[in-house]
Scaffold this active site. Structure first.
Site, PDB file in Angstrom:
ATOM      1  N   GLN A  49      -4.343  38.619  84.060  1.00 26.32           N
ATOM      2  CA  GLN A  49      -3.864  39.125  84.151  1.00 26.32           C
ATOM      3  C   GLN A  49      -2.566  38.950  83.360  1.00 26.32           C
ATOM      4  O   GLN A  49      -1.587  38.849  84.518  1.00 26.32           O
ATOM      5  CB  GLN A  49      -4.517  40.458  84.390  1.00 26.32           C
ATOM      6  CG  GLN A  49      -3.389  41.869  84.051  1.00 26.32           C
ATOM      7  CD  GLN A  49      -3.944  42.646  84.648  1.00 26.32           C
ATOM      8  OE1 GLN A  49      -2.758  43.483  85.591  1.00 26.32           O
ATOM      9  NE2 GLN A  49      -5.060  43.008  85.126  1.00 26.32           N
TER      10      GLN A  49
ATOM     11  N   TYR B 286       0.375  49.922  93.792  1.00 25.88           N
ATOM     12  CA  TYR B 286       0.439  50.731  93.171  1.00 25.88           C
ATOM     13  C   TYR B 286       0.826  52.078  93.777  1.00 25.88           C
ATOM     14  O   TYR B 286       0.900  53.437  93.521  1.00 25.88           O
ATOM     15  CB  TYR B 286      -0.132  51.029  92.273  1.00 25.88           C
ATOM     16  CG  TYR B 286      -0.338  50.054  90.514  1.00 25.88           C
ATOM     17  CD1 TYR B 286       0.724  49.227  90.946  1.00 25.88           C
ATOM     18  CD2 TYR B 286      -1.576  49.908  90.162  1.00 25.88           C
ATOM     19  CE1 TYR B 286       0.324  48.421  89.592  1.00 25.88           C
ATOM     20  CE2 TYR B 286      -1.806  48.652  88.918  1.00 25.88           C
ATOM     21  CZ  TYR B 286      -0.733  47.779  89.048  1.00 25.88           C
ATOM     22  OH  TYR B 286      -1.240  46.995  88.802  1.00 25.88           O
TER      23      TYR B 286
ATOM     24  N   LEU C 127       0.809  47.915  74.833  1.00 30.68           N
ATOM     25  CA  LEU C 127       1.426  49.168  73.406  1.00 30.68           C
ATOM     26  C   LEU C 127       2.965  49.019  72.959  1.00 30.68           C
ATOM     27  O   LEU C 127       3.897  49.740  73.244  1.00 30.68           O
ATOM     28  CB  LEU C 127       1.931  50.573  73.842  1.00 30.68           C
ATOM     29  CG  LEU C 127      -0.268  50.503  74.368  1.00 30.68           C
ATOM     30  CD1 LEU C 127      -0.417  52.315  73.983  1.00 30.68           C
ATOM     31  CD2 LEU C 127      -0.612  50.691  72.540  1.00 30.68           C
TER      32      LEU C 127
ATOM     33  N   SER D 299      -2.763  56.525  79.950  1.00 27.81           N
ATOM     34  CA  SER D 299      -2.055  57.590  79.739  1.00 27.81           C
ATOM     35  C   SER D 299      -1.991  58.576  80.284  1.00 27.81           C
ATOM     36  O   SER D 299      -2.839  59.268  81.569  1.00 27.81           O
ATOM     37  CB  SER D 299      -2.705  57.949  77.873  1.00 27.81           C
ATOM     38  OG  SER D 299      -1.734  59.160  77.672  1.00 27.81           O
TER      39      SER D 299
HETATM   40  N1  LIG Z   1      -0.093  43.032  86.471  1.00 30.28           N
HETATM   41  C1  LIG Z   1       0.258  43.973  86.489  1.00 30.28           C
HETATM   42  O1  LIG Z   1       1.804  42.858  86.735  1.00 30.28           O
HETATM   43  C2  LIG Z   1       0.966  44.986  85.580  1.00 30.28           C
HETATM   44  C3  LIG Z   1      -0.157  45.284  85.528  1.00 30.28           C
HETATM   45  N2  LIG Z   1      -0.230  46.809  84.900  1.00 30.28           N
HETATM   46  C4  LIG Z   1      -1.735  47.741  84.783  1.00 30.28           C
HETATM   47  O2  LIG Z   1      -1.562  48.187  83.204  1.00 30.28           O
HETATM   48  C5  LIG Z   1      -1.462  49.363  82.750  1.00 30.28           C
HETATM   49  C6  LIG Z   1      -0.981  49.733  81.679  1.00 30.28           C
HETATM   50  O3  LIG Z   1       0.138  49.408  81.675  1.00 30.28           O
HETATM   51  P1  LIG Z   1       1.183  49.721  80.234  1.00 30.28           P
HETATM   52  O4  LIG Z   1       1.916  49.421  80.146  1.00 30.28           O
HETATM   53  O5  LIG Z   1       0.959  51.449  81.129  1.00 30.28           O
HETATM   54  O6  LIG Z   1      -0.289  50.350  78.938  1.00 30.28           O
HETATM   55  P2  LIG Z   1       0.138  50.411  77.682  1.00 30.28           P
HETATM   56  O7  LIG Z   1       0.817  49.473  77.191  1.00 30.28           O
HETATM   57  O8  LIG Z   1      -0.869  51.216  77.105  1.00 30.28           O
HETATM   58  O9  LIG Z   1       1.479  51.567  77.677  1.00 30.28           O
HETATM   59  C7  LIG Z   1       1.300  53.229  78.134  1.00 30.28           C
HETATM   60  C8  LIG Z   1       2.368  53.747  77.659  1.00 30.28           C
HETATM   61  O10 LIG Z   1       2.199  54.255  76.421  1.00 30.28           O
HETATM   62  C9  LIG Z   1       2.507  55.939  75.963  1.00 30.28           C
HETATM   63  N3  LIG Z   1       1.572  55.433  74.669  1.00 30.28           N
HETATM   64  C10 LIG Z   1       0.321  55.724  74.646  1.00 30.28           C
HETATM   65  N4  LIG Z   1       0.104  55.632  73.506  1.00 30.28           N
HETATM   66  C11 LIG Z   1       0.746  55.605  72.611  1.00 30.28           C
HETATM   67  C12 LIG Z   1       1.448  56.065  71.505  1.00 30.28           C
HETATM   68  N5  LIG Z   1       1.062  56.192  70.467  1.00 30.28           N
HETATM   69  N6  LIG Z   1       2.699  55.573  71.247  1.00 30.28           N
HETATM   70  C13 LIG Z   1       3.347  55.853  72.122  1.00 30.28           C
HETATM   71  N7  LIG Z   1       3.638  55.386  72.866  1.00 30.28           N
HETATM   72  C14 LIG Z   1       2.466  55.548  73.506  1.00 30.28           C
HETATM   73  C15 LIG Z   1       1.093  56.358  77.343  1.00 30.28           C
HETATM   74  O11 LIG Z   1       2.357  57.726  77.126  1.00 30.28           O
HETATM   75  P3  LIG Z   1       1.564  58.632  77.092  1.00 30.28           P
HETATM   76  O12 LIG Z   1       1.489  58.804  78.897  1.00 30.28           O
HETATM   77  O13 LIG Z   1       2.811  59.772  77.159  1.00 30.28           O
HETATM   78  O14 LIG Z   1       0.541  58.865  76.702  1.00 30.28           O
HETATM   79  C16 LIG Z   1       1.911  55.525  78.389  1.00 30.28           C
HETATM   80  O15 LIG Z   1       3.059  55.334  79.151  1.00 30.28           O
HETATM   81  C17 LIG Z   1      -0.909  49.566  83.785  1.00 30.28           C
HETATM   82  O16 LIG Z   1      -1.356  51.142  84.270  1.00 30.28           O
HETATM   83  C18 LIG Z   1      -1.469  48.593  85.582  1.00 30.28           C
HETATM   84  O17 LIG Z   1      -2.654  48.796  85.425  1.00 30.28           O
HETATM   85  C19 LIG Z   1       0.416  47.177  84.578  1.00 30.28           C
HETATM   86  C20 LIG Z   1       1.950  46.486  84.244  1.00 30.28           C
HETATM   87  C21 LIG Z   1       2.010  44.998  85.055  1.00 30.28           C
END
Ligand SMILES: NC(=O)C1=CN([C@@H]2O[C@H](COP(=O)(O)OP(=O)(O)OC[C@H]3O[C@@H](n4cnc5c(N)ncnc54)[C@H](OP(=O)(O)O)[C@@H]3O)[C@@H](O)[C@H]2O)C=CC1
Length: 301
Positions: free
Chosen positions: A175, A62, A206, A254
């Protein structure tokens, strides 16, 4: 605030049952020379200022250690009140040992709470050893006390079987991408993990609220809206609670402080078994929403 919850891992250790601050996805930086992101520092500091053990999800690729390191320095939260997960990606360093030693140095800490192999794709060509050898390397880090718990990420059943065949220390976590619209990143992974006492962590929980979900209408969304009204919590929180009640640990993130704080309210209510089952059933009937590792796993949609 309702009491914070923990999952007990197969080795008896307890892990905070939600990660409220992932440092990848929207924070991901393409390269080592990407600019420093002050917003991320503020978000992590905010997460660390909230009560309870703060669970942070990080990874080598990252490229956000500088921000995490800065936030850890500026926070007054004691180290034992912070859970730090890190992952080995083989992109930057050749071995987990080199990678973790560098992570610890950059982060200014002397152990991580959880160290994961970020993916199962190892071969003689890249990085020069297979996945079983990769696990042996990770076991050494555990034995040296540099990683208090060890596990994997994005592993399919076959990959886990390879590890279990040779493991002296079993992986405690896998994970994976997991949401109501993707309940098995790869075939049978949910059941297999449960049967083998490997806790699943859900990234992208989400998914149903992301743009990738397309038009957000139909029976699943009607139910989600009605649960949001019933419990007086936002739809995102209902989805995080669903993940938790299916026995999986959600990892969210977020750019907005209020959403980080909202995620800590996941302990304030409980869905009924019937509601969990309905969300699972309607979610399963919806088209798959897969956001990560698509070239490797789209074949299973
Ligand atoms: N091991 C792996 O290969 C991977 C690991 N990860 C890990 O997981 C973490 C989280 O993944 P991520 O996919 O971002 O998780 P989420 O599914 O929680 O998505 C977060 C995103 O959703 C938006 N969001 C939050 N609340 C809402 C809502 N109520 N309505 C609409 N949109 C919303 C946020 O936007 P806003 O900023 O506007 O709130 C943010 O962009 C990563 O940061 C990483 O650490 C992720 C991908 C791959």
């Amino acid at each position: 605030m309702s009491a914070q919850k923990f999952f007990t891992l197969s080795n008896g250790n307890k892990i905070p049952a939600i990660s409220i601050i992932g440092t990848g996805t929207q924070w991901y930086k393409g390269g080592a020379d990407s600019p420093f992101n002050k917003n991320l520092v503020e978000q992590i500091k905010f997460a660390l200022s909230l009560p309870g053990v703060t669970h942070v999800d990080a990874a080598e690729n990252y490229r956000t250690y500088p921000e995490l390191s800065q936030a850890l320095k500026e926070s007054t939260k004691p180290r034992d009140q912070i859970w730090i997960t890190d992952k080995f990606s083989k992109v930057i360093h050749k071995t987990p040992k080199d990678a973790l030693n560098d992570s610890l140095k950059q982060l200014g800490i002397d152990y991580v709470d959880l160290y994961l192999l970020h993916d199962p794709f190892y071969s003689k060509e890249n990085p020069g050893y297979d996945v079983q050898q990769a696990w042996k390397y990770v076991e050494e880090l555990y034995k040296a006390g540099l990683a208090k718990n060890i596990g994997v990420s994005n592993f399919a059943v076959e990959d886990l079987k390879k590890i279990l065949e040779i493991a002296e220390i079993k992986p405690v976590i896998n994970q994976i991408e997991y949401s109501a619209f993707l309940q098995n990143q790869t075939p049978g992974i949910y059941e297999f993990a449960k049967e083998n006492n490997i806790l699943l962590e859900a990234y992208a929980p989400l998914g149903p609220l992301s743009n990738a979900a397309g038009e957000q209408s139909g029976e699943f969304y009607d139910l989600l809206s009605s649960l949001s009204k019933k419990y007086n919590h936002d739809k995102g929180l209902i989805l995080l609670r669903w993940v938790y009640q299916t026995g999986v640990l959600p990892i969210t993130t977020s750019s907005k402080q209020e959403r980080i704080e909202t995620a800590t309210k996941v302990w304030e209510f409980e869905l009924t078994n019937d509601e969990v089952e309905k969300l699972s059933k309607l979610g399963n009937e919806h088209a798959t929403v897969r956001q990560y590792w698509k070239p490797q796993y789209d074949q299973y949609n």
